[in-house]
Design an enzyme around this catalytic site. Sequence first.
Site, PDB file in Angstrom:
ATOM      1  N   GLY A  11      -9.898  -8.625  -0.900  1.00  0.00           N
ATOM      2  CA  GLY A  11      -8.625  -8.775  -0.211  1.00  0.00           C
ATOM      3  C   GLY A  11      -8.099 -10.190  -0.214  1.00  0.00           C
ATOM      4  N   LYS A  68     -19.334 -16.065   2.497  1.00  0.00           N
ATOM      5  CA  LYS A  68     -20.762 -15.902   2.740  1.00  0.00           C
ATOM      6  C   LYS A  68     -21.539 -15.286   1.591  1.00  0.00           C
ATOM      7  CE  LYS A  68     -20.455 -15.301   7.705  1.00  0.00           C
ATOM      8  NZ  LYS A  68     -20.536 -14.275   8.750  1.00  0.00           N
ATOM      9  N   ARG A  82       0.825  -1.215   0.000  1.00  0.00           N
ATOM     10  CA  ARG A  82       0.000   0.000   0.000  1.00  0.00           C
ATOM     11  C   ARG A  82       0.855   1.259   0.000  1.00  0.00           C
ATOM     12  NH1 ARG A  82      -5.054  -2.004   3.765  1.00  0.00           N
ATOM     13  NH2 ARG A  82      -6.307  -2.677   1.993  1.00  0.00           N
ATOM     14  N   GLY A 117     -12.723  -3.733   0.468  1.00  0.00           N
ATOM     15  CA  GLY A 117     -14.079  -3.231   0.691  1.00  0.00           C
ATOM     16  C   GLY A 117     -14.521  -2.254  -0.383  1.00  0.00           C
TER      17      GLY A 117
HETATM   18  P1  ADP Z   1     -12.487 -11.588  -0.585  1.00  0.00           P
HETATM   19  O1  ADP Z   1     -11.703 -10.966   0.542  1.00  0.00           O
HETATM   20  O2  ADP Z   1     -11.629 -11.946  -1.748  1.00  0.00           O
HETATM   21  O3  ADP Z   1     -13.670 -10.730  -0.979  1.00  0.00           O
HETATM   22  P2  ADP Z   1     -14.031 -13.198   1.225  1.00  0.00           P
HETATM   23  O4  ADP Z   1     -13.535 -12.385   2.370  1.00  0.00           O
HETATM   24  O5  ADP Z   1     -15.448 -13.057   0.843  1.00  0.00           O
HETATM   25  O6  ADP Z   1     -13.091 -12.963  -0.051  1.00  0.00           O
HETATM   26  O7  ADP Z   1     -13.813 -14.732   1.548  1.00  0.00           O
HETATM   27  C1  ADP Z   1     -12.578 -15.306   1.799  1.00  0.00           C
HETATM   28  C2  ADP Z   1     -12.671 -16.457   2.742  1.00  0.00           C
HETATM   29  O8  ADP Z   1     -13.642 -17.391   2.321  1.00  0.00           O
HETATM   30  C3  ADP Z   1     -11.382 -17.210   2.842  1.00  0.00           C
HETATM   31  O9  ADP Z   1     -10.821 -17.024   4.112  1.00  0.00           O
HETATM   32  C4  ADP Z   1     -11.777 -18.671   2.603  1.00  0.00           C
HETATM   33  O10 ADP Z   1     -11.175 -19.576   3.498  1.00  0.00           O
HETATM   34  C5  ADP Z   1     -13.275 -18.643   2.844  1.00  0.00           C
HETATM   35  N1  ADP Z   1     -13.956 -19.751   2.172  1.00  0.00           N
HETATM   36  C6  ADP Z   1     -13.872 -20.120   0.886  1.00  0.00           C
HETATM   37  N2  ADP Z   1     -14.559 -21.256   0.662  1.00  0.00           N
HETATM   38  C7  ADP Z   1     -15.081 -21.642   1.846  1.00  0.00           C
HETATM   39  C8  ADP Z   1     -15.865 -22.746   2.276  1.00  0.00           C
HETATM   40  N3  ADP Z   1     -16.245 -23.678   1.422  1.00  0.00           N
HETATM   41  N4  ADP Z   1     -16.205 -22.809   3.577  1.00  0.00           N
HETATM   42  C9  ADP Z   1     -15.806 -21.855   4.438  1.00  0.00           C
HETATM   43  N5  ADP Z   1     -15.075 -20.785   4.108  1.00  0.00           N
HETATM   44  C10 ADP Z   1     -14.703 -20.679   2.822  1.00  0.00           C
HETATM   45 MG    MG Z   2     -12.079 -10.898   2.691  1.00  0.00          MG
END
Ligand code: ADP
Ligand code: MG
Length: 422
Positions: A379, A226, A40, A402
């Site tokens: 992230g 989620k 960053r 975010g």
């Molecule tokens: P990003 O930061 O890229 O937007 P998220 O924060 O929404 O992504 O999600 C990332 C997390 O989702 C990771 O820590 C990963 O372990 C979790 N994840 C992915 N698949 C599953 C799963 N099947 N069950 C539980 N957690 C999961």
């Molecule tokens: Mg995330």
Amino acid sequence: MNYNKKTVKDVDVKGKKVLLRCDFNVPQDKATGAITDDKRIRSSLPTIQYLLDQGAAVIACSHLGKPEPNFEKWVKKQTEKGKDPAELTEAKWKKSVEKLTLAPVAVRLSELLGREVLMAKDVVGPDATAKAAALQPGQVLLLENTRFEKGETKNDPALAKAMADMAELYVSDAFGSVHRAHASTAGVAAYLPAVSGFLIAKELEIMGGALADPKRPLVAILGGSKVSSKIGVINHLLDIADTIIIGGGMAYTFAKAQGGSVGKSLLESDWLDYCNEMIAKAKEKGTQLLLPEDTLAAKSFSADAEPVLCDTMAIPEDMLGMDIGPKTVTAYAAAVKDAGTVIWNGPMGVFEFPAFAEGTRSIAKALADTDAITIIGGGDSAAAVAQMGFADKMTHISTGGGASLEFLEGKELPGVACLLDA
Ligand code: ADP
Ligand code: MG
């Protein structure tokens, strides 16, 4: 041109004092406070260097972490976390705030710029105002953590004005914070001419282009944990994309909504109807919606759990879905191969555990190999791509988790809306 705001190139900065909002919210080692990733800070360099080269004096500012500037509120929060109120002294509170000083960032920034970076002891207090007043063209001053001020997250006009009073121009380059209407990210623009730096312009040029006028087919890959954290993104991208690919933990709420058995998988029962609505919306719009056919499941959420391949719609009762399976990888990789643009947000599985990282790795590789424009927002997705060694193969990896999420949801970003129109 998709970006319609003025940038530093559209204004005369020579001899001016410029208040520059950066995103210096860097990860630090818990024990030593050492900066563990300076990406960053590096991504702020083009704008800082430009301003200095053009003869401006740079007053940089940023937040770092979440210090609680109000003692009573700090006590309340700590008590809620189960701490003994008798031990919550004012000295401990002060320490918890002071730990989040930007001083280590000033040191690193100075190393990267190859010149001195002055550090203020406060944000708008006597030290900051005196140092800002004395600042000369070509010099850099870093203010203390903006969240040391109570008014920052409340977007207090008095704080915004006090910051603005130190400068003659406001430049926003903190892409990671543009989704927040805080005093230093948005409020200050009411009191100074406000333009963006190169980082924000680049982020929005690329991501804005991908949404406004994409090279088609536009494929969006959505994963992560989620459904509830991605509802806005799914809904908005269904209006724009040709194909939406679902993976990660949210796939199981979709599977359940479709009548599947998902065992102990991550499930958000409140969102089952929503999943069916999205499936119906996809049909109505003619958008292809791909759900994982097979799943790597496990008996427990742990790194050493044994992966068991099963149908996503028939996960055994005592198991939970941890990653997409090989059939799904093949189908998703094929969609990516023929794409014009791919937007990826959210890992396909629990990539932090090597046994369940293959789905995410294969999709990252498919993105690395395709001729499509590839954009990573989020992230954890960005971390996965970097960790797996594909970062330099992507068209763009967003620096704001975010912020990129809210952008993909089609929301207005307050830290951009407040800038002068081009
Ligand atoms: P990003 O930061 O890229 O937007 P998220 O924060 O929404 O992504 O999600 C990332 C997390 O989702 C990771 O820590 C990963 O372990 C979790 N994840 C992915 N698949 C599953 C799963 N099947 N069950 C539980 N957690 C999961
Ligand atoms: Mg995330």
